[in-house]
Design an enzyme around this catalytic site. Structure first.
Site, PDB file in Angstrom:
ATOM      1  N   GLU A   1     -46.437  63.024  52.038  1.00 42.91           N
ATOM      2  CA  GLU A   1     -46.051  62.919  53.436  1.00 42.91           C
ATOM      3  C   GLU A   1     -44.559  63.261  53.507  1.00 42.91           C
ATOM      4  O   GLU A   1     -43.763  62.662  52.768  1.00 42.91           O
ATOM      5  CB  GLU A   1     -46.289  61.493  53.949  1.00 42.91           C
ATOM      6  CG  GLU A   1     -46.020  61.403  55.435  1.00 42.91           C
ATOM      7  CD  GLU A   1     -46.185  60.010  56.020  1.00 42.91           C
ATOM      8  OE1 GLU A   1     -46.702  59.114  55.330  1.00 42.91           O
ATOM      9  OE2 GLU A   1     -45.760  59.841  57.183  1.00 42.91           O
TER      10      GLU A   1
ATOM     11  N   ARG B   1     -50.454  53.570  40.101  1.00 42.25           N
ATOM     12  CA  ARG B   1     -49.183  54.217  40.393  1.00 42.25           C
ATOM     13  C   ARG B   1     -48.164  53.854  39.322  1.00 42.25           C
ATOM     14  O   ARG B   1     -48.306  52.844  38.625  1.00 42.25           O
ATOM     15  CB  ARG B   1     -48.686  53.836  41.782  1.00 42.25           C
ATOM     16  CG  ARG B   1     -48.306  52.375  41.931  1.00 42.25           C
ATOM     17  CD  ARG B   1     -48.184  51.961  43.391  1.00 42.25           C
ATOM     18  NE  ARG B   1     -47.060  52.607  44.051  1.00 42.25           N
ATOM     19  CZ  ARG B   1     -47.181  53.424  45.092  1.00 42.25           C
ATOM     20  NH1 ARG B   1     -48.353  53.712  45.583  1.00 42.25           N
ATOM     21  NH2 ARG B   1     -46.123  53.940  45.656  1.00 42.25           N
TER      22      ARG B   1
ATOM     23  N   LYS C   1     -40.629  54.896  49.260  1.00 35.90           N
ATOM     24  CA  LYS C   1     -39.769  55.762  50.069  1.00 35.90           C
ATOM     25  C   LYS C   1     -39.005  54.952  51.111  1.00 35.90           C
ATOM     26  O   LYS C   1     -37.864  55.282  51.427  1.00 35.90           O
ATOM     27  CB  LYS C   1     -40.602  56.860  50.728  1.00 35.90           C
ATOM     28  CG  LYS C   1     -40.973  57.949  49.729  1.00 35.90           C
ATOM     29  CD  LYS C   1     -41.574  59.156  50.413  1.00 35.90           C
ATOM     30  CE  LYS C   1     -43.044  58.946  50.627  1.00 35.90           C
ATOM     31  NZ  LYS C   1     -43.723  60.196  51.052  1.00 35.90           N
TER      32      LYS C   1
HETATM   33  P1  ATP Z   1     -44.653  55.100  49.932  1.00 37.08           P
HETATM   34  O1  ATP Z   1     -43.442  55.293  49.067  1.00 37.08           O
HETATM   35  O2  ATP Z   1     -44.315  54.714  51.308  1.00 37.08           O
HETATM   36  O3  ATP Z   1     -45.690  54.246  49.270  1.00 37.08           O
HETATM   37  P2  ATP Z   1     -46.201  57.292  49.105  1.00 37.08           P
HETATM   38  O4  ATP Z   1     -45.572  57.124  47.795  1.00 37.08           O
HETATM   39  O5  ATP Z   1     -47.617  56.947  49.311  1.00 37.08           O
HETATM   40  O6  ATP Z   1     -45.325  56.530  50.139  1.00 37.08           O
HETATM   41  P3  ATP Z   1     -46.904  60.008  49.681  1.00 37.08           P
HETATM   42  O7  ATP Z   1     -46.048  61.119  50.164  1.00 37.08           O
HETATM   43  O8  ATP Z   1     -48.073  59.638  50.502  1.00 37.08           O
HETATM   44  O9  ATP Z   1     -45.936  58.785  49.546  1.00 37.08           O
HETATM   45  O10 ATP Z   1     -47.353  60.297  48.190  1.00 37.08           O
HETATM   46  C1  ATP Z   1     -47.888  61.521  47.793  1.00 37.08           C
HETATM   47  C2  ATP Z   1     -48.774  61.314  46.603  1.00 37.08           C
HETATM   48  O11 ATP Z   1     -48.044  60.760  45.526  1.00 37.08           O
HETATM   49  C3  ATP Z   1     -49.907  60.377  46.913  1.00 37.08           C
HETATM   50  O12 ATP Z   1     -51.090  60.923  46.371  1.00 37.08           O
HETATM   51  C4  ATP Z   1     -49.510  59.115  46.232  1.00 37.08           C
HETATM   52  O13 ATP Z   1     -50.634  58.382  45.858  1.00 37.08           O
HETATM   53  C5  ATP Z   1     -48.704  59.619  45.039  1.00 37.08           C
HETATM   54  N1  ATP Z   1     -47.736  58.609  44.611  1.00 37.08           N
HETATM   55  C6  ATP Z   1     -46.827  57.995  45.378  1.00 37.08           C
HETATM   56  N2  ATP Z   1     -46.130  57.090  44.673  1.00 37.08           N
HETATM   57  C7  ATP Z   1     -46.608  57.137  43.414  1.00 37.08           C
HETATM   58  C8  ATP Z   1     -46.298  56.432  42.207  1.00 37.08           C
HETATM   59  N3  ATP Z   1     -45.361  55.498  42.157  1.00 37.08           N
HETATM   60  N4  ATP Z   1     -47.017  56.753  41.095  1.00 37.08           N
HETATM   61  C9  ATP Z   1     -47.955  57.694  41.137  1.00 37.08           C
HETATM   62  N5  ATP Z   1     -48.289  58.380  42.232  1.00 37.08           N
HETATM   63  C10 ATP Z   1     -47.631  58.114  43.357  1.00 37.08           C
HETATM   64 MG    MG Z   2     -48.837  57.664  51.132  1.00 39.06          MG
END
Ligand code: ATP
Ligand code: MG
Length: 580
Positions: free
Chosen positions: A49, A274, A284
Site C-alpha cells: 500500500e 511477518r 509504517k
Molecule cells: P503496516 O506497517 O501498517 O502493518 P503493511 O506492512 O501491511 O502495513 P503493506 O504495504 O500492506 O504494509 O505490505 C505489503 C506486503 O508486505 C504485504 O503482503 C505484507 O503482508 C508484507 N509485509 C508487511 N510487513 C511485513 C513484515 N514485517 N514481514 C514480512 N512481510 C511483511
Molecule cells: Mg497491509
C-alpha cells in the site's frame, strides 16, 4: 508451452525426491504443481500500500514472492494496493518502485494498481447486490461496530439488511454518483452476523470518501475495502499463490467467500509469519511517527529500518537478500536478532569493500627523526580477501594522525597499543616508539606525541626479528582529507521497543544517543572524490559509506556497522550449548 511444462515437472520431480524444500510455502506450491491445480503455473505478487516507505519486513515479502516466482519459472507482479486515498501518496509509489528495483527484482511489464480495477470492482459489487449477497447499510461507523458483537457475543443484524435488490442497486449507484456525504452509508456483504469469525459478520466492502485519489483524481467518491479489492485484484491478475502475513489468516474465509460467490478465478491465499527485529519497529504508522515528530531526519535516515535508510547506511541488496534467505519462512511469529542482519552485511562487505585508513578521533604524532619535507609512498593491500582488488600507494611523512584511543599515558594491563616508551607498528609503514607526550598546559589534555621511527622496519617488520604487540592505522596529516563521520547506534534502547509503561508509547524507548557526529576526521587521500554510496572498510573501525550530504569536496560518511560481529559470537555460543 507444453515442452516447458514437461521440463519444469522433471525439475520438480528431482526437487521432491532430493533435498526437501526449505519452507512450507514451497511444499504447498510443489503440491499444487503435482496436482496441476493452476495448470502448472506459479504467479505471485508483491502488493504494497503506497502509504509509507518499504522496510526490511517488506524485503522479506519481496524476496519471498519474487524468489518463488524465479525458482519455479513463474512470474511476480508489483501491485499497488491503493484503495485508501487519504493516506496514500505518489512519493510513496515512487520510492517503492525504486526500492524493489534496488533489491534486484524485475516485474517486467506487470506494474499494476488496484485503482486500475475500480470500474471492474464496482461491477463485481453490483453483481453481489444482484445475487442478494450485499446491501447498502445506513448505520454509522460507530453503530456498525456496536452491532458487530464480540468474540464471545454474536452480532446483531442491521435494520437495513433486508432491503430489496432494486433499492440496494439504486442506493449504491447514488453513492457512486456522490449524493451522500462521507460515512452516511456503506455497502456491506451479507454473510452471517453470528459467525464466530468477526470478519464474516457482514463486513463493509465500500465506503464513501470524498477524497482525491493520487491516480484516479476525483472520478470516485466510493472506495473498496482491502478485503474486497485484494482477492479480486489477485483474481483479475491470475495470481496462483497470494502470499500474505499471518494476521490475514482470519480473513482467508472472506477472501474465499468473495471469489466463490462471484464464481471467478480463485487464487490460493497462504499466510506466513511477518519479520520482527530486535531494537526495531516495523510498522509504517510508527515509522511515520518517527519522521513526522522529527526523531529522525526522514524516511531515509540511516537509522531507519526502511530500505532507503539501509541503503543510505551502506547496506547492499545482496546482504538483504541473503538475510531474507537465512531467516527462512515460518508459520509462527518470532523475533529475529538484529545482529543477524548486521552479520549479513559484514559478510558481504568483507569480500567487496576496499580497505582504507581513516582516523576518527585524531591525535597528532610527530616523528622527530623523520626528515622534514620528505614523503614516501607505502604500498597497501586493498582487500586481503580478494587479491584481484590489488594495491594502492599511501603517502607517509613526518606528521601523522593516529586514533586518540590508540594511546594511553598510563596503559592498563592488556592495553598493547602506544604508550610512553613503547614501540608499535604503523600498518604498512614502520615501527615507531613514543618518546615524549605533549600536553595542553591549561587542561592537561594530551595534544601531541613525539615519536621516533626505525628506518630499518620499512614495510612493518624488523630485520632483527623483534616484535611489537600492536599495529595501528594512521594517516599523513599533510595529505589526509577531512571528513565528517556519523556513527549510529540502535534507535531504541530496548530489544522490544513496544515494552513501555502504561500511558507511554513506543517513543518512550527512543535512544537519545543513536547518532554521534564526528565533524573533523581524517581519511587517506585515495578517498578523494569517492562517489556517493561507495563503501569502504576503515581498517579497525568498521564499514562506512559515502552519504549524499557530501558536498564541495567535503566527504560525509555513515558507519554501516562496526567490525565486531556479535552474531558470530552468538552462533558460537549456541553451538557450544548444543555440544554440551
Ligand atoms: P503496516 O506497517 O501498517 O502493518 P503493511 O506492512 O501491511 O502495513 P503493506 O504495504 O500492506 O504494509 O505490505 C505489503 C506486503 O508486505 C504485504 O503482503 C505484507 O503482508 C508484507 N509485509 C508487511 N510487513 C511485513 C513484515 N514485517 N514481514 C514480512 N512481510 C511483511
Ligand atoms: Mg497491509
Amino acid at each position: 508451452m507444453g515442452g516447458d511444462t514437461i521440463a519444469m515437472s522433471e525439475g520438480r520431480t528431482n526437487a521432491i525426491e532430493g533435498a526437501p524444500p526449505s519452507n512450507f510455502i514451497k511444499e504447498i506450491i510443489e503440491e499444487d504443481l503435482r496436482t496441476n491445480r493452476f495448470g502448472g503455473r506459479v504467479h505471485t505478487r508483491f502488493p504494497p500500500e503506497p502509504n509509507g516507505y518499504l522496510h526490511i519486513g517488506h524485503a522479506k515479502s519481496i524476496c519471498l514472492n519474487f524468489g518463488l516466482a524465479e525458482e519455479y519459472g513463474g512470474l511476480c507482479n508489483l501491485r499497488f494496493d491503493d484503495t485508501n486515498p487519504t493516506k496514500e501518496d505518489i512519493e510513496y509509489v515512487e520510492s517503492i518502485i525504486e526500492d524493489v528495483r534496488w533489491l534486484g527484482f524485475d516485474w517486467g511489464d506487470r506494474l499494476f494498481y488496484a485503482s486500475d480495477y475500480f470500474e471492474q470492482l464496482y461491477e463485481y459489487a453490483e453483481q453481489l447486490i444482484k445475487l442478494g449477497k450485499a446491501y447498502v447499510c445506513d448505520l454509522s461507523p460507530d453503530e456498525i461496530r456496536e452491532y458487530r458483537g464480540t468474540l464471545t457475543e454474536p452480532g446483531r443484524e442491521s435494520p437495513y439488511r433486508n432491503r430489496s435488490v432494486e433499492e440496494n442497486l439504486d442506493l449504491f449507484r447514488r453513492m457512486r454518483a456522490g449524493e451522500f456525504p462521507d460515512g452516511a452509508r456503506t455497502l456491506r456483504a451479507k454473510i452471517d452476523m453470528a459467525s464466530p469469525n468477526l470478519n464474516m459478520r457482514d463486513p463493509v466492502i465500500y465506503r464513501i470518501r470524498h477524497a482525491e485519489h493520487h491516480r484516479t483524481g476525483n472520478k470516485w467518491c466510493i472506495y473498496p475495502m482491502y478485503d474486497f479489492a485484494h482477492c479480486l485484484s489477485d483474481s483479475i491478475e491470475g495470481i496462483t499463490h497470494s502470499i500474505c502475513t499471518l494476521e490475514f489468516e482470519d480473513h482467508r474465509p472472506l477472501y474465499d467467500w468473495f471469489l466463490d460467490v462471484l464464481g471467478v478465478y480463485h487464487p490460493r491465499q497462504i499466510e506466513f509469519a511477518r519479520l520482527n527485529l530486535t531494537y526495531t519497529v516495523l510498522s509504517k504508522r510508527k515509522l511515520l511517527t518517527l519522521v513526522e515528530r522529527g526523531y529522525v531526519r526522514g524516511w531515509d535516515d540511516p537509522r531507519m529500518p526502511t530500505l532507503s535508510g539501509l541503503r543510505r547506511r551502506g547496506y547492499t541488496p545482496e546482504a538483504i537478500r541473503n538475510f531474507a534467505e537465512r531467516i527462512g519462512v515460518a508459520k509462527t511469529n518470532s523475533v529475529v536478532d538484529i545482529a543477524l542482519l548486521e552479520h549479513c552485511v559484514r559478510e558481504d562487505l568483507n569480500k567487496r569493500a576496499p580497505r582504507v585508513m581513516a582516523v576518527l578521533r585524531p591525535l597528532k604524532v610527530v616523528l622527530l627523526n623523520y626528515p622534514e619535507g620528505q614523503v614516501e609512498e607505502v604500498e597497501a593491500i586493498n582487500n586481503p580477501e580478494d587479491p584481484s582488488m590489488g594495491t594502492r600507494k599511501v603517502p607517509f611523512s613526518r606528521v601523522l594522525y593516529i586514533e586518540r584511543d590508540d594511546f594511553r599515558e598510563e596503559p592498563p594491563p592488556q592495553f598493547y597499543r602506544l604508550a610512553p616508551g613503547r614501540e608499535v607498528r604503523l600498518r604498512y609503514a614502520y615501527f615507531i616508539k613514543c618518546v615524549d607526550v605533549i600536553k595542553d598546559p591549561r587542561t592537561g589534555e594530551v595534544v601531541e606525541l613525539h615519536c621516533t621511527y626505525d628506518p630499518e622496519t620499512r614495510g612493518g617488520n624488523a630485520p632483527d626479528g623483534r616484535k611489537v604487540k600492536a599495529t595501528l592505522h594512521w594517516v599523513s596529516a599533510a595529505h589526509a582529507i577531512e571528513a565528517e563521520v556519523r556513527l549510529y547506534d540502535y534507535l531504541f534502547t530496548k530489544p522490544d521497543p513496544s515494552d513501555v509503561e502504561e500511558g507511554q508509547d513506543f517513543t518512550a524507548n527512543i535512544n537519545p544517543n543513536s547518532l554521534e557526529v564526528l565533524p573533523s576526521c581524517w581519511v587517506e587521500p585515495s578517498l578523494k572524490g569517492a562517489p556517493i554510496g561507495s563503501r569502504y572498510q576503515f581498517e579497525r573501525l568498521g564499514y562506512f559509506c559515502v552519504d549524499p550530504d557530501s558536498a564541495n569536496g567535503k566527504l560525509v560518511f555513515n558507519r554501516t556497522v562496526t567490525l565486531r560481529d556479535t552474531w558470530a559470537k552468538i552462533e558460537k555460543a549456541q553451538r557450544a550449548n548444543q555440544d554440551s
